[in-house]
Design an enzyme around this catalytic site. Structure first.
Site, PDB file in Angstrom:
ATOM      1  N   HIS A 123       2.365 -20.211  90.234  1.00 40.67           N
ATOM      2  CA  HIS A 123       2.380 -21.677  90.391  1.00 40.67           C
ATOM      3  C   HIS A 123       1.102 -22.341  89.875  1.00 40.67           C
ATOM      4  O   HIS A 123       1.014 -23.576  89.868  1.00 40.67           O
ATOM      5  CB  HIS A 123       2.564 -22.055  91.863  1.00 40.67           C
ATOM      6  CG  HIS A 123       3.910 -21.722  92.412  1.00 40.67           C
ATOM      7  ND1 HIS A 123       5.082 -22.072  91.783  1.00 40.67           N
ATOM      8  CD2 HIS A 123       4.276 -21.051  93.539  1.00 40.67           C
ATOM      9  CE1 HIS A 123       6.112 -21.638  92.487  1.00 40.67           C
ATOM     10  NE2 HIS A 123       5.650 -21.010  93.543  1.00 40.67           N
ATOM     11  N   ASP A 164      11.486 -15.023  90.344  1.00 42.76           N
ATOM     12  CA  ASP A 164      11.105 -15.544  91.654  1.00 42.76           C
ATOM     13  C   ASP A 164      11.989 -16.758  91.966  1.00 42.76           C
ATOM     14  O   ASP A 164      12.381 -17.501  91.058  1.00 42.76           O
ATOM     15  CB  ASP A 164       9.635 -15.961  91.631  1.00 42.76           C
ATOM     16  CG  ASP A 164       9.085 -16.344  92.993  1.00 42.76           C
ATOM     17  OD1 ASP A 164       8.389 -15.538  93.605  1.00 42.76           O
ATOM     18  OD2 ASP A 164       9.369 -17.492  93.440  1.00 42.76           O
ATOM     19  N   HIS A 166      11.241 -19.486  93.204  1.00 42.43           N
ATOM     20  CA  HIS A 166      10.549 -20.747  92.926  1.00 42.43           C
ATOM     21  C   HIS A 166      10.146 -20.790  91.453  1.00 42.43           C
ATOM     22  O   HIS A 166       9.720 -19.781  90.890  1.00 42.43           O
ATOM     23  CB  HIS A 166       9.311 -20.885  93.814  1.00 42.43           C
ATOM     24  CG  HIS A 166       9.612 -20.831  95.281  1.00 42.43           C
ATOM     25  ND1 HIS A 166       9.706 -19.642  95.973  1.00 42.43           N
ATOM     26  CD2 HIS A 166       9.851 -21.811  96.177  1.00 42.43           C
ATOM     27  CE1 HIS A 166       9.990 -19.899  97.237  1.00 42.43           C
ATOM     28  NE2 HIS A 166      10.083 -21.211  97.392  1.00 42.43           N
ATOM     29  N   ASP A 251      12.002 -13.259  96.718  1.00 44.99           N
ATOM     30  CA  ASP A 251      12.320 -14.270  97.725  1.00 44.99           C
ATOM     31  C   ASP A 251      13.676 -14.920  97.505  1.00 44.99           C
ATOM     32  O   ASP A 251      14.058 -15.817  98.259  1.00 44.99           O
ATOM     33  CB  ASP A 251      11.229 -15.342  97.788  1.00 44.99           C
ATOM     34  CG  ASP A 251      10.811 -15.857  96.423  1.00 44.99           C
ATOM     35  OD1 ASP A 251      11.379 -15.401  95.408  1.00 44.99           O
ATOM     36  OD2 ASP A 251       9.901 -16.698  96.363  1.00 44.99           O
TER      37      ASP A 251
END
Length: 354
Positions: A123, A164, A166, A251
């Site tokens: 991120h 992932d 996200h 996740d």
């Protein structure tokens, strides 16, 4: 080859309540070491010592110095969900170094290298918060970007696949204008960081090299298997990368507390098998996987499935659902993807050049 260091456990929330905590890495290591099917196949290697020049290859100097300064103050939050402590700068630099040098190890051994770093990184952009995200999302330095940098500095074209849950907004921002880096990002729509629109395709001169696949909640394994077996190989055929970097978050798992993608296991098997095929058929020269998220059973159950598939191949053949069935479930999404990759790569969903 698995790269790990107990130093990565030193970055911690003293209250032990933050989702990004040392126990994640302990679970990850145990899940791989205790999988009987992997015994004798996995070599655990201590991370190289921190090279304090490497953060400046990925991030600008102001951000690196900011993290160094904030870390020296001891434990506190630098935004609403990202913390540092007195060890964070050193630990994050060591994690970044491990990810960067994993590329060299992969080339020297002609094998896949898995890096298990903390804190995570996808991120974080060149100056921290990326693409207008509200926070660093638990991340300090961008480990996956460091692995990519190793390869691009040597003139390699690099394919990044981020599964992932996200969106990897930091990685995408860092290479936004780099046409030598194709970034395919599969993520859940509507959750943090709120980026990764399907029409975000890369900056001027690199249009089409950033491929975002925002999935609706409860998507499950089928669409991941299809992406790994149909879409990614078609991009490999067109782009012809020399190296592969996987941002591996676990996740998306059905029992992860932060997402609702409901992946159970076939998704991780499919992407692991993809890595193995690309190496085995010498379509790439180097392959590095960098651990990102995973805050529940995904690390315990999904990670060993992925590693097993990279190491040994498929336990049994995974058959992707038909295009017709996939269109019935994801029609609008697939039409948009088809438009983007068709425009820039001349590829349809059957993996054929148009």
């Amino acid at each position: 080859m698995v790269i790990f260091s107990h130093d990565f456990l030193l970055h911690r929330d003293p209250a032990g309540i933050h989702p990004e905590r040392p126990e994640r890495l302990i679970i990850a290591i145990k899940s791989v070491k205790e999988d009987k099917s992997l015994q004798g196949l996995i070599e655990l290697q201590e991370s190289p010592q921190a090279d304090y020049s490497i953060p400046y290859l990925v991030h600008n100097s102001e951000y690196v110095e900011y993290i160094k300064s904030e870390s020296s103050k001891g434990f506190h939050y630098i935004d609403f969900d990202t913390y540092v402590n007195e060890f964070t700068f050193d630990v994050a630099t060591k994690a970044l170094t491990a990810s960067y040098l994993a590329g060299e190890l992969s080339l020297n051994t002609s094998s896949h290298v898995l890096v298990l770093p903390r804190p995570p990184g996808h991120h974080v952009g060149r100056n921290g918060k990326a693409m207008k995200a509200l926070s660093n999302g638990f991340c300090i330095f961008n480990n996956s970007a460091a692995a990519v940098k190793f390869f691009t500095e040597r003139g390699f074209k690099v394919l990044v696949v981020d599964f992932d849950a996200h969106h990897g907004n930091g990685t995408q921002e860092i290479f936004w204008y780099d046409d030598a880096v194709v970034h395919i990002d599969i993520h859940e729509s509507g959750i943090f960081p709120g980026t990764g629109n399907i029409h975000d395709i890369g900056g001027e001169g690199a249009e089409g090299t950033k491929i975002n696949i925002p999935l609706p909640p409860f998507s499950g394994d089928d669409v991941y298997v299809w992406i790994a077996s149909k879409l990614v190989p078609s991009i490999v055929k067109a782009f012809k990368p020399s190296a592969l970097v996987i941002s591996a978050g676990f996740d998306a798992h059905v029992k992860d507390p932060l997402t609702t993608l409901n992946v159970e296991g076939d998704a991780y098997i499919a992407f692991g098998a993809l890595v193995r095929r690309l190496l085995h058929h010498r379509l790439i020269r180097g392959a590095v996987t960098v651990l990102e998220g995973g805050y529940g059973e995904g690390l315990r159950r999904g990670l060993p499935l992925y590693v097993h598939a990279v190491s040994l191949g498929l336990r049994e053949e995974l058959k992707p659902v038909s295009n017709k069935e996939l269109y019935a479930r994801y029609g609008k999404l697939l039409r948009n993807i088809n438009e983007v990759i068709g425009r820039y790569w001349g590829i349809d969903f059957l993996g054929q050049h148009s």
